[in-house]
Scaffold this motif. Sequence first.
Motif, PDB file in Angstrom:
ATOM      1  N   GLU A  59       1.108  -1.491  -0.016  1.00  0.00           N
ATOM      2  CA  GLU A  59       0.043   0.062   0.266  1.00  0.00           C
ATOM      3  C   GLU A  59       0.857   1.213   0.097  1.00  0.00           C
ATOM      4  OE1 GLU A  59      -3.869   1.822  -0.558  1.00  0.00           O
ATOM      5  OE2 GLU A  59      -2.756  -0.351  -0.848  1.00  0.00           O
ATOM      6  N   ARG A  62       2.165   1.579  -3.490  1.00  0.00           N
ATOM      7  CA  ARG A  62       0.460   2.116  -4.808  1.00  0.00           C
ATOM      8  C   ARG A  62       0.777   3.418  -4.095  1.00  0.00           C
ATOM      9  NH1 ARG A  62      -4.298   3.249  -4.554  1.00  0.00           N
ATOM     10  NH2 ARG A  62      -5.876   3.217  -5.641  1.00  0.00           N
ATOM     11  N   GLN A  66       1.389   6.660  -6.736  1.00  0.00           N
ATOM     12  CA  GLN A  66       0.455   8.264  -7.189  1.00  0.00           C
ATOM     13  C   GLN A  66       0.432   9.171  -7.885  1.00  0.00           C
ATOM     14  OE1 GLN A  66      -2.390   7.148  -3.812  1.00  0.00           O
ATOM     15  NE2 GLN A  66      -3.767   6.806  -5.441  1.00  0.00           N
ATOM     16  N   HIS A  87      -0.110  -2.834  -8.856  1.00  0.00           N
ATOM     17  CA  HIS A  87      -0.449  -1.467  -8.212  1.00  0.00           C
ATOM     18  C   HIS A  87      -1.907  -1.431  -7.569  1.00  0.00           C
ATOM     19  CE1 HIS A  87       3.250  -2.204  -6.352  1.00  0.00           C
ATOM     20  NE2 HIS A  87       3.832  -2.893  -7.072  1.00  0.00           N
ATOM     21  N   LEU A  89      -3.487   0.771 -10.719  1.00  0.00           N
ATOM     22  CA  LEU A  89      -3.275   2.064 -11.153  1.00  0.00           C
ATOM     23  C   LEU A  89      -3.430   1.388 -12.184  1.00  0.00           C
ATOM     24  CD1 LEU A  89       0.024   3.176  -8.839  1.00  0.00           C
ATOM     25  CD2 LEU A  89      -2.255   3.639  -8.886  1.00  0.00           C
TER      26      LEU A  89
END
Length: 94
Positions: A59, A62, A66, A87, A89
């Motif tokens: 997490e 990730r 972002q 991930h 995305l």
Amino acid sequence: SFLLAAVDKHRPDPAVLPKALAVPLMFLWGKFCVLGGKVAEAEQRLGWAWANCPPSSGENRRRILQFLVPCRLRFGRFPGRNMLQRHRLEYYSS
């Protein structure tokens, strides 16, 4: 921003800090740079955070991505589709 401005003044070497402190610091510093429009500096800091974040911290990785993926897209570096899927995305692959 006050705290990051103070840290920026002293330019600490993240390699000498414990990873548990250095990775979040570089992530937040990179995020601050993104919000300030300093994309090259943000890419450097977020890239360091990504490279030094444990693979087991999915997490956190990730969250770093972002912000890192848009920075790298700005410089024409496209992420792999498998990494984006891993991930969650996928919205960057469209």
